[in-house]
Design an enzyme around this catalytic site. Structure first.
Site, PDB file in Angstrom:
ATOM      1  N   PHE A  73     -41.533 -21.067 -94.508  1.00  0.00           N
ATOM      2  CA  PHE A  73     -40.515 -21.928 -93.670  1.00  0.00           C
ATOM      3  C   PHE A  73     -38.830 -21.828 -93.750  1.00  0.00           C
ATOM      4  O   PHE A  73     -38.664 -20.937 -94.695  1.00  0.00           O
ATOM      5  CB  PHE A  73     -40.838 -23.603 -94.216  1.00  0.00           C
ATOM      6  CG  PHE A  73     -41.542 -24.473 -93.637  1.00  0.00           C
ATOM      7  CD1 PHE A  73     -42.302 -24.296 -92.740  1.00  0.00           C
ATOM      8  CD2 PHE A  73     -40.705 -25.596 -93.156  1.00  0.00           C
ATOM      9  CE1 PHE A  73     -42.975 -25.519 -91.780  1.00  0.00           C
ATOM     10  CE2 PHE A  73     -40.943 -26.673 -92.227  1.00  0.00           C
ATOM     11  CZ  PHE A  73     -42.454 -26.405 -91.511  1.00  0.00           C
ATOM     12  N   GLN A  82     -29.351 -34.371 -89.056  1.00  0.00           N
ATOM     13  CA  GLN A  82     -29.947 -33.179 -88.826  1.00  0.00           C
ATOM     14  C   GLN A  82     -30.497 -32.974 -87.415  1.00  0.00           C
ATOM     15  O   GLN A  82     -31.231 -34.026 -87.175  1.00  0.00           O
ATOM     16  CB  GLN A  82     -30.931 -32.717 -89.748  1.00  0.00           C
ATOM     17  CG  GLN A  82     -31.876 -31.349 -89.549  1.00  0.00           C
ATOM     18  CD  GLN A  82     -32.864 -31.071 -90.683  1.00  0.00           C
ATOM     19  OE1 GLN A  82     -33.872 -31.521 -90.928  1.00  0.00           O
ATOM     20  NE2 GLN A  82     -32.159 -29.749 -91.391  1.00  0.00           N
ATOM     21  N   HIS A 124     -33.040 -31.036 -85.255  1.00  0.00           N
ATOM     22  CA  HIS A 124     -33.920 -30.035 -85.590  1.00  0.00           C
ATOM     23  C   HIS A 124     -34.017 -29.194 -84.481  1.00  0.00           C
ATOM     24  O   HIS A 124     -34.098 -29.432 -83.353  1.00  0.00           O
ATOM     25  CB  HIS A 124     -35.575 -30.522 -85.873  1.00  0.00           C
ATOM     26  CG  HIS A 124     -36.514 -29.773 -86.206  1.00  0.00           C
ATOM     27  ND1 HIS A 124     -37.004 -28.533 -85.521  1.00  0.00           N
ATOM     28  CD2 HIS A 124     -37.184 -29.701 -87.271  1.00  0.00           C
ATOM     29  CE1 HIS A 124     -37.893 -28.006 -86.297  1.00  0.00           C
ATOM     30  NE2 HIS A 124     -37.997 -28.524 -86.892  1.00  0.00           N
ATOM     31  N   LEU A 169     -41.256 -33.317 -81.679  1.00  0.00           N
ATOM     32  CA  LEU A 169     -41.093 -32.178 -82.573  1.00  0.00           C
ATOM     33  C   LEU A 169     -41.862 -31.107 -82.452  1.00  0.00           C
ATOM     34  O   LEU A 169     -43.051 -31.389 -82.168  1.00  0.00           O
ATOM     35  CB  LEU A 169     -41.020 -32.692 -83.980  1.00  0.00           C
ATOM     36  CG  LEU A 169     -40.659 -31.452 -85.105  1.00  0.00           C
ATOM     37  CD1 LEU A 169     -38.865 -31.364 -85.074  1.00  0.00           C
ATOM     38  CD2 LEU A 169     -40.951 -31.682 -86.445  1.00  0.00           C
ATOM     39  N   GLU A 205     -41.424 -26.292 -87.313  1.00  0.00           N
ATOM     40  CA  GLU A 205     -41.062 -25.203 -87.726  1.00  0.00           C
ATOM     41  C   GLU A 205     -42.152 -24.097 -88.246  1.00  0.00           C
ATOM     42  O   GLU A 205     -42.238 -23.114 -88.547  1.00  0.00           O
ATOM     43  CB  GLU A 205     -40.098 -25.272 -89.261  1.00  0.00           C
ATOM     44  CG  GLU A 205     -39.153 -24.152 -89.638  1.00  0.00           C
ATOM     45  CD  GLU A 205     -37.911 -24.807 -90.305  1.00  0.00           C
ATOM     46  OE1 GLU A 205     -37.407 -25.867 -90.035  1.00  0.00           O
ATOM     47  OE2 GLU A 205     -37.843 -24.468 -91.473  1.00  0.00           O
ATOM     48  N   ARG A 230     -32.160 -24.676 -90.452  1.00  0.00           N
ATOM     49  CA  ARG A 230     -32.055 -25.499 -89.128  1.00  0.00           C
ATOM     50  C   ARG A 230     -30.752 -25.748 -88.637  1.00  0.00           C
ATOM     51  O   ARG A 230     -30.704 -25.273 -87.495  1.00  0.00           O
ATOM     52  CB  ARG A 230     -32.564 -27.017 -89.318  1.00  0.00           C
ATOM     53  CG  ARG A 230     -34.004 -26.892 -89.655  1.00  0.00           C
ATOM     54  CD  ARG A 230     -34.691 -28.060 -90.173  1.00  0.00           C
ATOM     55  NE  ARG A 230     -36.176 -27.929 -90.710  1.00  0.00           N
ATOM     56  CZ  ARG A 230     -37.029 -29.030 -90.792  1.00  0.00           C
ATOM     57  NH1 ARG A 230     -36.486 -30.195 -90.811  1.00  0.00           N
ATOM     58  NH2 ARG A 230     -38.313 -28.890 -90.650  1.00  0.00           N
ATOM     59  N   HIS A 241     -33.271 -35.734 -85.694  1.00  0.00           N
ATOM     60  CA  HIS A 241     -34.482 -35.583 -86.733  1.00  0.00           C
ATOM     61  C   HIS A 241     -34.596 -36.003 -88.088  1.00  0.00           C
ATOM     62  O   HIS A 241     -35.548 -36.699 -88.286  1.00  0.00           O
ATOM     63  CB  HIS A 241     -34.944 -33.832 -86.971  1.00  0.00           C
ATOM     64  CG  HIS A 241     -35.993 -33.818 -87.477  1.00  0.00           C
ATOM     65  ND1 HIS A 241     -37.412 -34.102 -87.019  1.00  0.00           N
ATOM     66  CD2 HIS A 241     -36.345 -33.185 -88.799  1.00  0.00           C
ATOM     67  CE1 HIS A 241     -38.208 -33.671 -87.970  1.00  0.00           C
ATOM     68  NE2 HIS A 241     -37.817 -33.001 -89.043  1.00  0.00           N
ATOM     69  N   ARG A 297     -30.998 -30.445 -94.711  1.00  0.00           N
ATOM     70  CA  ARG A 297     -32.364 -30.327 -95.781  1.00  0.00           C
ATOM     71  C   ARG A 297     -33.073 -29.314 -95.060  1.00  0.00           C
ATOM     72  O   ARG A 297     -33.139 -28.794 -93.948  1.00  0.00           O
ATOM     73  CB  ARG A 297     -32.809 -31.626 -95.329  1.00  0.00           C
ATOM     74  CG  ARG A 297     -34.286 -31.474 -95.685  1.00  0.00           C
ATOM     75  CD  ARG A 297     -35.118 -32.812 -95.527  1.00  0.00           C
ATOM     76  NE  ARG A 297     -35.582 -32.983 -94.217  1.00  0.00           N
ATOM     77  CZ  ARG A 297     -36.646 -32.717 -93.665  1.00  0.00           C
ATOM     78  NH1 ARG A 297     -37.591 -32.165 -94.284  1.00  0.00           N
ATOM     79  NH2 ARG A 297     -36.943 -32.900 -92.471  1.00  0.00           N
TER      80      ARG A 297
END
Ligand code: FAD
Length: 605
Positions: A121, A235, A237, A251, A254, A315, A381, A416
């Protein structure tokens, strides 16, 4: 007070997502009576939507992993604004929490020799995400819920929304809630309250979040006098759906990039190679050949010797790169970038590793991701900011109030890493449950709830029914707020825009004061929205004021006039605090990183 349904508990947990369930399990195990309150049905919390996996340095897929590498990745991902004490506890305790979940019945994907399989990730140096295909959250909630309902002393209140925290002097005394089906109020008396209410994404129109994400916990804590930290860090995304418009923002995990998916612009260029920040340059491939070699090694199940593809940068970096490509005219037909896994993996592998993504695109966009690329653009996100807590116990600055999961602040700093939320809610959900139980047991006597406090709050909540005449429609006000936040407090922020946002927030607050709802209190979504709106306005103001205060760009927060990170702002957190009726911001120094941990963050592990 007799006219309200009322209950007494040692601990009330608000929210039954991963954090709330884990907190309830722990508080019950410590012998406390627990009231678990959630505004949706049990099992429907936002955590079920989590796709990619839970980050923990189990080192089952790559033995080079360790808590120190996880700690380093988390701190670097958060641009060193993280509360390092939380980041350390998180990295150290996440493996035990995942193993515990497995012992409670969670069935993770496996390595050929039967251990928990881990996937790659963004921002994680080694494969670190334990997962169940791309439906990890569902399995986690199923397991935690099973454990919760078997825990003695836990009563569950579903479809019940907490609308106010009750206090006795400076400490928590309970919460006022209403049942969504009947509209009737409930008074909870409790020594401790754990907030586990999730995030704030519904403050923006394009978002990946569930309807529950109206910032209730953030706003309840703020109203009760608790400090919030890091609210400027929202955030976006990088990969939300772009088309069709009706599903914009949903979404795309990832995990697609973790499984080898690449980003391309309208010219077919893999543009991420042009966006690798200096801090990460030595860890990422600088040619397509090397990046493809990494994918081949990973698919073959070998320890990767090549460096990672730049699509797996953090991200914030990937989201900014996509917006820049679109701004400079290299966007896809619907204004995004192309995410292509079809040319990198076999159709049967894609359907096995990413079943939900295949189905999502097939059903919603008529796109077959085993043959065609997806169109993607950033979507709101996650909120890194949240209730300021003690790292060990998760207690807020108000005695008796605790917070865990997305509503808690500190762990993720300025950005994050994917997978770190599910581990966050396990590690700190458990700690919050233990902290609240310890506090409740040490609490002498019973918390006192004054009638006047309850009556005042009830009158405020019922005000939209009392107003007459052509007032405001709550949905119209919510939509205006969402559009305003997207326009003025989005990915790239400017001082003028942020000041405009504050002025607009004043006007929206005045409109909220004129909101009228029809009908009665039973399942009345208009009334529920009017109540949520107060929370959304509070968190939107917190994000805007904190964004104005941070005059630099760092992680998820970009200020157009200050494109670089600033040394001073690298040493402070922005704290949002209520003073009377006024929202204030203050800069507070971050505790210095001890030498041995600085060495971990800066050097080789
Ligand atoms: C599509 C998607 C995929 C994701 N994938 C991943 C992933 O793979 N890995 C990862 O680490 N993270 C992932 N995330 C992020 C992660 O899912 C969330 O951050 C996390 O689940 C939050 O958990 P929580 O326990 O804090 O809150 P939630 O699970 O959202 O639970 C909140 C609870 O609070 C309740 N609640 C809210 N307000 C009130 C109120 N006023 N009164 C009573 N109850 C209330 C809700 O009903 C709910 O029960 C993903 C997020 C999305 C949107």
């Amino acid at each position: 007070m007799e006219r309200y349904e009322s209950h007494s508990y040692d601990v009330v947990v608000v929210g039954a997502g991963g954090a709330g369930l884990r907190a309830a399990i722990e508080a019950a195990a410590a012998g406390c009576s627990v009231g678990l309150v959630c505004k949706s049905l049990l099992g429907k919390a936002h955590t079920v939507m989590a796709e990619g996996g839970v980050a923990a340095a189990l080192a089952t897929t790559d033995p080079r992993d360790s808590w120190k590498v996880h700690f380093r990745d988390t701190m670097r991902g958060g641009k060193l604004l993280n509360d390092w004490r939380m980041a350390k506890l998180h990295a150290q305790e996440a493996p035990a929490r995942v193993n515990e979940l497995e012992a409670w019945g969670a069935l993770f994907d496996r390595t050929p020799d039967g251990r928990i399989l881990q996937r790659n990730f963004g921002g994680h140096q080694y494969p670190r995400l334990a997962h169940v295909g791309d439906r990890t959250g569902l399995e986690m909630i199923r397991t935690l819920q099973d454990k919760t309902v078997r825990s003695p002393g836990v009563d569950v209140y579903m479809e019940t929304t907490v609308a106010k925290l009750l206090k006795d002097g400076d400490h928590i005394a309970g919460a006022l809630a209403y049942r969504r089906d009947t509209g009737r109020f409930i008074v909870f008396r409790s020594k401790a309250v754990v907030l586990a209410t999730g995030g704030i994404g519904r403050a923006y129109r394009v978002n990946s979040n569930s309807w529950e994400y109206t910032g209730d916990g953030h706003a309840l804590a703020y109203a009760a006098g608790a400090d919030l930290v890091g609210m400027e860090f929202v955030q976006f995304h990088p990969t939300g759906m772009v088309w069709p418009l009706s599903v914009r923002g949903i979404l795309i995990t990832e995990g697609v990039r973790g499984e080898g998916g690449v980003l391309k612009n309208a010219r077919g260029e893999r543009f991420m190679f042009r966006y690798i920040p200096e801090m990460f340059r030595k860890d990422f491939a600088d040619s397509e050949e090397e990046a493809d070699r990494w994918v081949a090694e990973v698919i073959a199940g070998r320890k990767a010797e090549a460096r990672r593809p730049p699509e797996l940068l953090t991200r914030d970096v990937v989201a900014r790169a996509i917006t820049q490509e679109v701004r400079e005219g290299r966007g896809s037909p619907h204004g995004g970038a192309f995410l292509d896994i079809a040319s990198k993996r076999k159709p049967e592998e894609i359907r096995k590793k990413l079943p939900s993504m295949w189905q999502q695109f097939h059903e919603l966009a008529d796109v077959d991701i085993t043959r065609q690329p997806m169109e993607v653009y950033p979507t709101t996100h996650y909120v890194m900011g949240g209730v300021l807590v003690d790292p060990e116990t998760q207690q807020a600055t108000v005695p008796g109030l605790f917070a865990a999961g997305e509503v808690g602040g500190g762990l993720h700093g300025a950005n994050r890493l994917g997978g770190n939320s599910l581990s966050d809610l396990l590690v700190f959900g458990r700690r919050a449950g233990a902290g609240a139980a310890g506090y409740a047991k040490a609490f002498a006597g019973e918390p006192r709830v004054e009638t006047a406090q309850v009556e005042g709050a009830v009158a405020e909540l019922l005000a939209p029914f009392e107003r007459t005449g052509g007032g405001e429609n709550p949905y119209a006000v919510q939509e205006a707020l969402q559009d305003m936040m997207g326009t003025y407090v989005g990915i790239a922020r400017k001082e003028d825009d942020l000041r405009t946002a504050l002025a607009e927030l004043e006007k929206l607050r005045a409109r909220l004061g004129r909101v009228v709802v029809d009908g009665n209190r039973q399942y009345n979504p208009g009334w529920n929205t009017a109540i949520d709106l107060g929370n959304l306005l509070a968190v939107s103001e917190a994000v805007t004021r904190a964004a104005l205060e941070r005059r630099e760009s760092r992680g998820a927060h970009t200020r157009v006039e200050y494109p670089d990170s600033d040394t001073h702002f690298g040493t402070v957190n922005v704290i949002v605090r209520r003073q009377g009726k006024r929202m204030t911001v203050a800069q507070e120094p971050i505790p210095p990183l001890p030498e041995e941990l600085r060495h971990v963050v800066e050097g080789e592990v």
